[in-house]
Write an enzyme that holds these catalytic residues in place. Structure first.
Site, PDB file in Angstrom:
ATOM      1  CB  SER A 160      -5.709   4.743   1.722  1.00  0.00           C
ATOM      2  OG  SER A 160      -5.492   5.817   0.840  1.00  0.00           O
TER       3      SER A 160
ATOM      4  CB  THR B 223      -2.533  13.757   4.009  1.00  0.00           C
ATOM      5  OG1 THR B 223      -2.943  12.655   3.213  1.00  0.00           O
ATOM      6  CG2 THR B 223      -1.076  13.595   4.384  1.00  0.00           C
TER       7      THR B 223
ATOM      8  CG  ASN C 220      -4.690  16.274  -0.858  1.00  0.00           C
ATOM      9  OD1 ASN C 220      -4.119  15.570  -0.042  1.00  0.00           O
ATOM     10  ND2 ASN C 220      -6.001  16.343  -0.953  1.00  0.00           N
TER      11      ASN C 220
ATOM     12  CG  ASP D 211       3.204  10.930  -3.012  1.00  0.00           C
ATOM     13  OD1 ASP D 211       3.046  10.657  -1.820  1.00  0.00           O
ATOM     14  OD2 ASP D 211       4.182  11.601  -3.413  1.00  0.00           O
TER      15      ASP D 211
ATOM     16  CE  LYS E 234      -3.922   2.128   0.229  1.00  0.00           C
ATOM     17  NZ  LYS E 234      -3.482   2.849  -1.011  1.00  0.00           N
TER      18      LYS E 234
ATOM     19  CE  LYS F 210       4.601   7.454  -2.035  1.00  0.00           C
ATOM     20  NZ  LYS F 210       3.963   7.879  -0.774  1.00  0.00           N
TER      21      LYS F 210
HETATM   22  N1  GLU Z   1       0.960   9.038  -0.736  1.00  0.00           N
HETATM   23  C1  GLU Z   1       0.380   9.035   0.582  1.00  0.00           C
HETATM   24  C2  GLU Z   1       1.456   8.770   1.601  1.00  0.00           C
HETATM   25  O1  GLU Z   1       2.563   9.224   1.450  1.00  0.00           O
HETATM   26  C3  GLU Z   1      -0.841   8.162   0.684  1.00  0.00           C
HETATM   27  C4  GLU Z   1      -0.664   6.719   0.362  1.00  0.00           C
HETATM   28  C5  GLU Z   1      -1.971   5.920   0.308  1.00  0.00           C
HETATM   29  O2  GLU Z   1      -3.018   6.459   0.578  1.00  0.00           O
HETATM   30  O3  GLU Z   1      -1.864   4.737  -0.028  1.00  0.00           O
HETATM   31  O4  GLU Z   1       1.263   8.161   2.621  1.00  0.00           O
END
Ligand code: GLU
Length: 453
Positions: A385, A213, A244, A169, A93, A129
């Site tokens: 998420s 976030t 965001n 992201d 994830k 990622k």
């Molecule tokens: N990109 C976000 C982070 O850095 C969210 C990742 C997600 O929701 O899977 O945690």
């Protein structure tokens, strides 16, 4: 830099040798390793089973070509990545970043951070990622769609609600997730809602995911301030960025009685002593996809715009109580930290991933500034998420109030875990140590249980 535990120091040398040139990945590994000495001393079984070596080696790394045709009918070639780092606690994830600076090392640093962040949430999610060096800025809607379709045409075979669940992201928001989900659905002939998060509300998304976030970062900061009998009431705050994370951090700070007097984008900084007007900011950034210089222009003489400046400079002439770096990695260095400390900053929480340099973190710690690392402070996004995945699995959708309540509870839980672990290891108030050790032990225990895999 702190010294590493001797067993860890040789491992770190190995990481440097085996991942040459990936400076951000080295930095992320080093920060975690610096916290783990006391754990290895107390639990030699982790070192005996080579848990750390295994953690630094992604389970799978996918690199692929992304060809697409631009509006001038020219062929464009980009590079796509997905680093599936660790699946001890659940399906991989983590978000996908589209930005011209993205290299394999960028995705590895983000994926490595994500393992510990996700573990810290207490939810069943592994760490990963992805990304590409594609820049959505200045591209037409159709170009973004064609790129996303081509990206997913390769990546779909590696995804699945029980396998790997990407999200957004930097450079990947609701629009991109829509195109990615559409192409996944078309290629697989499955309406598999739980394969991506950050979806639109009408097609499987969760309320509060967009805000999560930024809200989560502020909830965490609120908890830190509370340990010193403080609240956001009357606080002067700087929030770097204007995407965001920054947008919803600003909204929540204002709701809690603080005033955000500065924000930024990659071209410059806005200083608005009246407090950032969120409606105007969202109109300029979200609706028009413009630059924040436009924000200052529309506010007339009431807000200043400084082209090419750094937001932390505002602390030179104004008192700053709280700083929330919500833009990108290494955006707050030692000099910036000194400015903030001189200005009287009490709390710093990372809305972005690894925005503070190691020197800045050391200075905050020496000055007894409350400091929350991104893997704790910005975990609200990925947590929500996971709540989106829960709703998808039960074919349900929750109200805004209920989901926000769940988010707040998760952030309180993360704060508790970090604070409690820091105390247990004799370093009360050290959220970096608390986050790293607490995230690590949860993953390490699952890995021990599974044997050598
Ligand atoms: N990109 C976000 C982070 O850095 C969210 C990742 C997600 O929701 O899977 O945690």
């Amino acid at each position: 830099m702190m010294n590493l535990h001797p067993r860890i120091a040789s491992l770190y040398e190995n990481v440097l040798r085996r991942n040459p040139g990936e400076l951000e990945f080295h930095q992320a590994v080093r920060e975690v390793f610096e916290s783990l000495g006391p754990v290895i001393a107390k639990h030699p079984e982790y070192a005996d089973s080579s848990i750390l070596e295994r953690l630094c080696e992604p389970e799978r790394q996918i690199i692929f070509r992304v060809p697409w045709i631009d509006d001038q009918n020219r062929v464009q070639i980009h590079r796509g990545f997905r680093v599936q780092f660790n699946s001890a606690l659940g399906p991989y994830k983590g978000g996908i970043r589209f930005h011209p600076s993205v290299l394999l090392g960028t995705v590895k640093f983000l994926g490595f951070e994500q393992i510990f962040k996700n573990a810290l949430t207490g939810l069943p999610i592994g760490g990963a990622k992805g990304g590409s060096d594609f820049d959505p800025k200045g591209k037409s809607q159709n170009e973004v769609m064609r790129f996303c379709q081509s990206f997913m045409t390769e990546l779909y075979r590696h995804l699945g609600e029980y396998t790997d669940v990407p999200a957004g992201d930097i450079g990947v928001g609701g629009r991109e997730i829509g195109y990615l989900f559409g192409q996944y659905k078309r290629l697989t002939n499955r309406y598999e809602s739980g394969v991506l998060t950050g979806k639109g509300i009408a097609w499987g998304g969760s309320l509060v995911r967009t805000e999560a976030t930024g809200y989560g970062t502020v909830f965490f900061t609120e908890q830190m301030l509370k340990t010193r009998g403080q609240t956001f009431e009357g606080k002067q705050v700087l929030v770097s960025g204007s995407g965001n994370v920054a947008t919803y951090a600003i909204q929540k700070v204002h709701a809690l009685g603080g005033s955000v007097i500065g924000c930024s984008d990659s071209s410059g900084v806005v200083y608005d002593p009246e407090g950032i007007d969120l409606e105007l900011l969202r109109q300029v950034k979200e609706v028009e996809r413009g630059r924040i210089s436009e924000y200052a222009r529309r506010k007339g003489g009431k807000a200043e715009y400084h082209s090419g400046a750094k937001i932390w400079k505002i602390a030179e002439s104004t008192r700053i109580d709280v700083a929330l770096p919500c833009a990108t990695q290494n955006e707050l260095n030692g000099d910036d930290a000194r400015l903030l400390i001189r200005s009287g900053v009490q709390a710093v929480a990372e809305g972005a991933n690894m925005p503070s340099t190691p020197e800045a973190i050391r200075l905050f710690s020496e000055a007894k500034v409350l400091f929350a690392p991104g893997k704790a402070a910005n975990a609200g996004g990925v947590s929500t998420s996971a709540l989106e995945m829960q709703q998808n699995a039960s074919r349900d959708s929750w109200s805004f109030e209920y989901t926000e309540q769940r988010l707040a509870e998760i952030m309180h839980g993360i704060h508790e875990r970090c604070a409690h672990t820091a105390e247990e290891y004799g370093r009360p108030g050290d959220y970096v140590l608390g986050a790293n050790i607490s995230g690590f032990t949860r993953v390490a225990d699952a890995m021990l249980a599974f044997g050598v895999i």
